[in-house]
Write a protein that holds these residues in place. Structure first.
Motif, PDB file in Angstrom:
ATOM      1  N   LEU A 272     144.799  30.357  10.947  1.00  0.00           N
ATOM      2  CA  LEU A 272     144.101  31.458  10.276  1.00  0.00           C
ATOM      3  C   LEU A 272     142.989  32.064  11.113  1.00  0.00           C
ATOM      4  O   LEU A 272     142.493  33.149  10.791  1.00  0.00           O
ATOM      5  CB  LEU A 272     143.506  30.963   8.947  1.00  0.00           C
ATOM      6  N   PHE A 273     142.579  31.366  12.198  1.00  0.00           N
ATOM      7  CA  PHE A 273     141.427  31.815  12.984  1.00  0.00           C
ATOM      8  C   PHE A 273     141.751  31.824  14.479  1.00  0.00           C
ATOM      9  O   PHE A 273     142.555  31.023  14.956  1.00  0.00           O
ATOM     10  CB  PHE A 273     140.216  30.925  12.708  1.00  0.00           C
ATOM     11  N   ALA A 274     141.083  32.717  15.195  1.00  0.00           N
ATOM     12  CA  ALA A 274     141.342  32.904  16.617  1.00  0.00           C
ATOM     13  C   ALA A 274     140.728  31.791  17.464  1.00  0.00           C
ATOM     14  O   ALA A 274     139.858  31.046  17.012  1.00  0.00           O
ATOM     15  CB  ALA A 274     140.807  34.267  17.067  1.00  0.00           C
ATOM     16  N   THR A 275     141.150  31.738  18.733  1.00  0.00           N
ATOM     17  CA  THR A 275     140.799  30.634  19.624  1.00  0.00           C
ATOM     18  C   THR A 275     139.297  30.487  19.846  1.00  0.00           C
ATOM     19  O   THR A 275     138.763  29.375  19.839  1.00  0.00           O
ATOM     20  CB  THR A 275     141.495  30.819  20.984  1.00  0.00           C
ATOM     21  N   SER A 276     138.588  31.591  20.026  1.00  0.00           N
ATOM     22  CA  SER A 276     137.165  31.500  20.384  1.00  0.00           C
ATOM     23  C   SER A 276     136.294  30.986  19.249  1.00  0.00           C
ATOM     24  O   SER A 276     135.154  30.581  19.471  1.00  0.00           O
ATOM     25  CB  SER A 276     136.641  32.867  20.847  1.00  0.00           C
ATOM     26  N   VAL A 277     136.816  30.993  18.010  1.00  0.00           N
ATOM     27  CA  VAL A 277     136.047  30.477  16.866  1.00  0.00           C
ATOM     28  C   VAL A 277     136.783  29.358  16.139  1.00  0.00           C
ATOM     29  O   VAL A 277     136.354  28.917  15.077  1.00  0.00           O
ATOM     30  CB  VAL A 277     135.713  31.603  15.851  1.00  0.00           C
ATOM     31  N   ARG A 278     137.891  28.892  16.704  1.00  0.00           N
ATOM     32  CA  ARG A 278     138.777  27.964  15.974  1.00  0.00           C
ATOM     33  C   ARG A 278     138.086  26.657  15.609  1.00  0.00           C
ATOM     34  O   ARG A 278     138.192  26.183  14.475  1.00  0.00           O
ATOM     35  CB  ARG A 278     140.037  27.695  16.795  1.00  0.00           C
ATOM     36  N   ALA A 279     137.401  26.040  16.553  1.00  0.00           N
ATOM     37  CA  ALA A 279     136.729  24.764  16.269  1.00  0.00           C
ATOM     38  C   ALA A 279     135.587  24.961  15.277  1.00  0.00           C
ATOM     39  O   ALA A 279     135.361  24.120  14.402  1.00  0.00           O
ATOM     40  CB  ALA A 279     136.209  24.136  17.555  1.00  0.00           C
ATOM     41  N   THR A 280     134.873  26.077  15.397  1.00  0.00           N
ATOM     42  CA  THR A 280     133.809  26.378  14.446  1.00  0.00           C
ATOM     43  C   THR A 280     134.379  26.536  13.049  1.00  0.00           C
ATOM     44  O   THR A 280     133.853  25.975  12.075  1.00  0.00           O
ATOM     45  CB  THR A 280     133.070  27.677  14.842  1.00  0.00           C
ATOM     46  N   ALA A 281     135.458  27.303  12.912  1.00  0.00           N
ATOM     47  CA  ALA A 281     136.086  27.522  11.606  1.00  0.00           C
ATOM     48  C   ALA A 281     136.589  26.214  11.018  1.00  0.00           C
ATOM     49  O   ALA A 281     136.379  25.933   9.827  1.00  0.00           O
ATOM     50  CB  ALA A 281     137.234  28.520  11.741  1.00  0.00           C
ATOM     51  N   ALA A 282     137.257  25.405  11.845  1.00  0.00           N
ATOM     52  CA  ALA A 282     137.769  24.121  11.360  1.00  0.00           C
ATOM     53  C   ALA A 282     136.629  23.232  10.879  1.00  0.00           C
ATOM     54  O   ALA A 282     136.758  22.531   9.863  1.00  0.00           O
ATOM     55  CB  ALA A 282     138.566  23.422  12.464  1.00  0.00           C
ATOM     56  N   SER A 283     135.503  23.268  11.577  1.00  0.00           N
ATOM     57  CA  SER A 283     134.360  22.446  11.181  1.00  0.00           C
ATOM     58  C   SER A 283     133.716  22.942   9.895  1.00  0.00           C
ATOM     59  O   SER A 283     133.311  22.145   9.047  1.00  0.00           O
ATOM     60  CB  SER A 283     133.316  22.427  12.304  1.00  0.00           C
ATOM     61  N   VAL A 284     133.595  24.260   9.757  1.00  0.00           N
ATOM     62  CA  VAL A 284     133.034  24.809   8.526  1.00  0.00           C
ATOM     63  C   VAL A 284     133.894  24.412   7.332  1.00  0.00           C
ATOM     64  O   VAL A 284     133.384  23.995   6.281  1.00  0.00           O
ATOM     65  CB  VAL A 284     132.920  26.341   8.618  1.00  0.00           C
ATOM     66  N   ILE A 285     135.205  24.508   7.510  1.00  0.00           N
ATOM     67  CA  ILE A 285     136.126  24.199   6.414  1.00  0.00           C
ATOM     68  C   ILE A 285     136.143  22.705   6.118  1.00  0.00           C
ATOM     69  O   ILE A 285     135.998  22.280   4.967  1.00  0.00           O
ATOM     70  CB  ILE A 285     137.545  24.692   6.773  1.00  0.00           C
ATOM     71  N   PHE A 286     136.305  21.900   7.149  1.00  0.00           N
ATOM     72  CA  PHE A 286     136.486  20.465   6.961  1.00  0.00           C
ATOM     73  C   PHE A 286     135.166  19.720   6.772  1.00  0.00           C
ATOM     74  O   PHE A 286     135.005  18.951   5.832  1.00  0.00           O
ATOM     75  CB  PHE A 286     137.234  19.898   8.171  1.00  0.00           C
ATOM     76  N   ASN A 287     134.221  19.970   7.679  1.00  0.00           N
ATOM     77  CA  ASN A 287     132.961  19.232   7.639  1.00  0.00           C
ATOM     78  C   ASN A 287     131.896  19.910   6.791  1.00  0.00           C
ATOM     79  O   ASN A 287     131.052  19.247   6.199  1.00  0.00           O
ATOM     80  CB  ASN A 287     132.426  19.038   9.061  1.00  0.00           C
TER      81      ASN A 287
ATOM     82  N   LEU B 165     126.780  13.477   4.294  1.00  0.00           N
ATOM     83  CA  LEU B 165     125.850  14.509   4.718  1.00  0.00           C
ATOM     84  C   LEU B 165     125.760  14.554   6.240  1.00  0.00           C
ATOM     85  O   LEU B 165     125.823  15.631   6.853  1.00  0.00           O
ATOM     86  CB  LEU B 165     124.465  14.247   4.120  1.00  0.00           C
ATOM     87  N   GLY B 166     125.618  13.378   6.865  1.00  0.00           N
ATOM     88  CA  GLY B 166     125.589  13.323   8.318  1.00  0.00           C
ATOM     89  C   GLY B 166     126.882  13.823   8.927  1.00  0.00           C
ATOM     90  O   GLY B 166     126.885  14.568   9.923  1.00  0.00           O
ATOM     91  N   TRP B 167     127.999  13.448   8.319  1.00  0.00           N
ATOM     92  CA  TRP B 167     129.319  13.870   8.794  1.00  0.00           C
ATOM     93  C   TRP B 167     129.426  15.392   8.743  1.00  0.00           C
ATOM     94  O   TRP B 167     129.913  16.037   9.673  1.00  0.00           O
ATOM     95  CB  TRP B 167     130.386  13.236   7.909  1.00  0.00           C
ATOM     96  N   GLY B 168     128.940  15.984   7.647  1.00  0.00           N
ATOM     97  CA  GLY B 168     129.020  17.428   7.498  1.00  0.00           C
ATOM     98  C   GLY B 168     128.174  18.167   8.511  1.00  0.00           C
ATOM     99  O   GLY B 168     128.640  19.105   9.172  1.00  0.00           O
ATOM    100  N   ILE B 169     126.921  17.748   8.667  1.00  0.00           N
ATOM    101  CA  ILE B 169     126.018  18.419   9.611  1.00  0.00           C
ATOM    102  C   ILE B 169     126.506  18.223  11.047  1.00  0.00           C
ATOM    103  O   ILE B 169     126.572  19.174  11.840  1.00  0.00           O
ATOM    104  CB  ILE B 169     124.588  17.892   9.449  1.00  0.00           C
ATOM    105  N   GLY B 170     126.854  16.977  11.384  1.00  0.00           N
ATOM    106  CA  GLY B 170     127.322  16.696  12.735  1.00  0.00           C
ATOM    107  C   GLY B 170     128.602  17.434  13.071  1.00  0.00           C
ATOM    108  O   GLY B 170     128.777  17.938  14.189  1.00  0.00           O
TER     109      GLY B 170
END
Length: 437
Positions: free
Chosen positions: A368-383, A68-73
């Motif tokens: 699959l996602f553009a540069t300005s949202v890439r880290a956000t997208a990766a986090s939503v998917i992974f975390n 849970l902490g990993w996901g939120i963080g």
């Protein structure tokens, strides 16, 4: 694209970025697997004797709260990385999870343990998305999948390191029943690694250019005329195509995360159970050896994945991965009853359920996602998947309590791998294509 020339054009700076991201993920892998292998001994140390029969439930809760902490963080860290930069977020992530991991060694009760596991998870979650984004945005297109595979192998090497350290500690027992605490003492070492990151990691040039050019589209496109930047998390759900890609990849990640934490994490315990049933001795070493073989299989998958996924394509790789996860899980928990046979299957289990099932997330979502949202997208998917998947270790513990059978719990939850047999075909194929800007 021939794989023979994938190294062409790679400079020292490329390798430094990969090394920094790789080592950060090594420490994450160590931290995650250290918790799994020490749980039986940790519970005996921290729980009153009257509560030990409910051990599976407590084990599930401590794994779950870490998730849970990993996901939120991770979700918060990914968004921050798209606003303040990849490098800065990575520095703080590594330092804080090293600090909280080290403090875990000194807990005296289960409440302190849960609190520190939550804090460790919150700090640890941010590291992955920043590393994946850095490598994806700095490595040449032809080498990017291989670099991402090497990066993801850091988690496997970290789990392998944790398994090896615990194997030695389980034999030597330097602190007797309290030797598990040394696993978390070693988890504080990454704090020193921050010095390397500060000196050798540069910020992503692609990210800087995207922000200056105001390219806010979630899946690519022309620069925006608006000065005000849309909130990156909302962008993933506001644009139709971005929403579709986010939901599909999130469900695939959920299958991976649930399968690993609620099914594969039970494998050392199941090995010990079969060994005990067969009248074998040295039960702690059976569990430690299981963890070692499992992570070896995962490391092999990580190192090969970049070449394989470029050879057969992203969607076929995903289909084969989840089919392999389903089959090996059912054979391991539903067919095999001999601990020696289970050990032979354990590297194959690790190859699919930890190696292949996670490595695609370092390769495919950045495409699959553009540069300005890439880290956000990766986090939503992974975390983000962890924010839901954290309950499944608790459910698994409850199922073990209810049915009195670890194998039934594992087989029941493993049906989530069925998602991976049809969802990949709903995504675009991105093999050999440039990153969306």
């Amino acid at each position: 694209m021939g794989q023979g020339n994938w190294r062409e054009g790679l400079t020292r700076k490329h390798w430094q970025i990969l090394l920094g991201s790789f080592l950060g993920w090594v420490f994450d892998g160590y931290e995650a697997f250290a918790l799994i292998v020490v749980i039986p001994f940790l519970l005996k140390s921290l729980l009153p004797a009257a509560l030990l029969p409910a051990g599976p439930l407590y084990a599930g809760s401590v794994i779950g709260i870490t998730l849970l902490g990993w996901g939120i963080g991770g979700l918060v860290g990914g968004i921050l990385a798209d606003y303040v930069g990849r490098r800065q977020v990575m520095l703080w992530s590594v330092f804080l999870y090293a600090l909280f991991s080290g403090l875990t060694a000194f807990v005296h009760n289960f409440y302190q343990l849960d609190a520190l596991r939550l804090l460790t998870g919150l700090a640890m979650g941010s590291e992955w998305a920043t590393g994946v984004s850095l490598v994806a945005e700095t490595w040449p297109n032809r080498a990017r999948p291989i670099g991402a595979g090497f990066l993801q192998s850091g988690f496997g090497w970290g789990t392998l390191l944790a398994a090896a350290v615990w194997y030695v500690l389980s034999i030597t027992q330097p602190l007797a029943a309290e030797s598990w605490r040394l696993m978390f003492v070693l988890g504080a070492i990454p704090a020193v690694f921050v010095l390397y990151l500060r000196r050798n990691l540069d910020e992503s040039q692609k990210w800087k250019e995207a922000i200056l050019a105001k390219r806010w589209g979630a899946t690519g496109g022309v620069a925006s005329s608006q000065n005000k930047r849309p909130f990156t998390l909302f962008q993933l759900f506001r644009e139709k195509e971005a929403l579709r890609r986010t939901i599909i990849t999130f469900l695939l990640s959920l299958a991976t995360t649930t399968g690993w934490w609620a099914v594969s994490s039970l494998l050392p315990r199941y090995t010990v159970f079969l060994a005990k049933t067969a009248g074998m001795g040295q039960l702690a070493q059976w569990g430690a050896l299981s963890g070692l073989l499992y992570t070896l299989g995962a490391v092999v998958a990580y190192l090969l994945a970049g070449f394989v996924i470029d050879g057969i394509g992203r969607r076929r790789f995903l289909f084969g991965t989840y089919l392999g996860c389903l089959v090996i899980t059912w054979v391991s928990y539903g067919v095999v009853r001999n601990p020696y046979y289970l050990l032979w299957l354990t590297p194959i289990n690790g190859f699919f359920t930890l190696g292949c099932a996670y490595v695609w997330m370092a390769i495919y979502p950045p495409e699959l996602f553009a540069t300005s949202v890439r880290a956000t997208a990766a986090s939503v998917i992974f975390n983000g998947a962890r924010i839901i998947a954290w309950v499944f270790p608790v459910i698994a513990g409850s199922l073990i309590q209810s049915f009195g059978s670890l194998s039934i719990a594992a087989l029941t939850i493993s049906t989530i791998y069925l998602l991976g047999l049809f969802l990949p075909w709903l995504l675009p194929e991105t093999t050999h294509q440039e990153l969306p800007e």
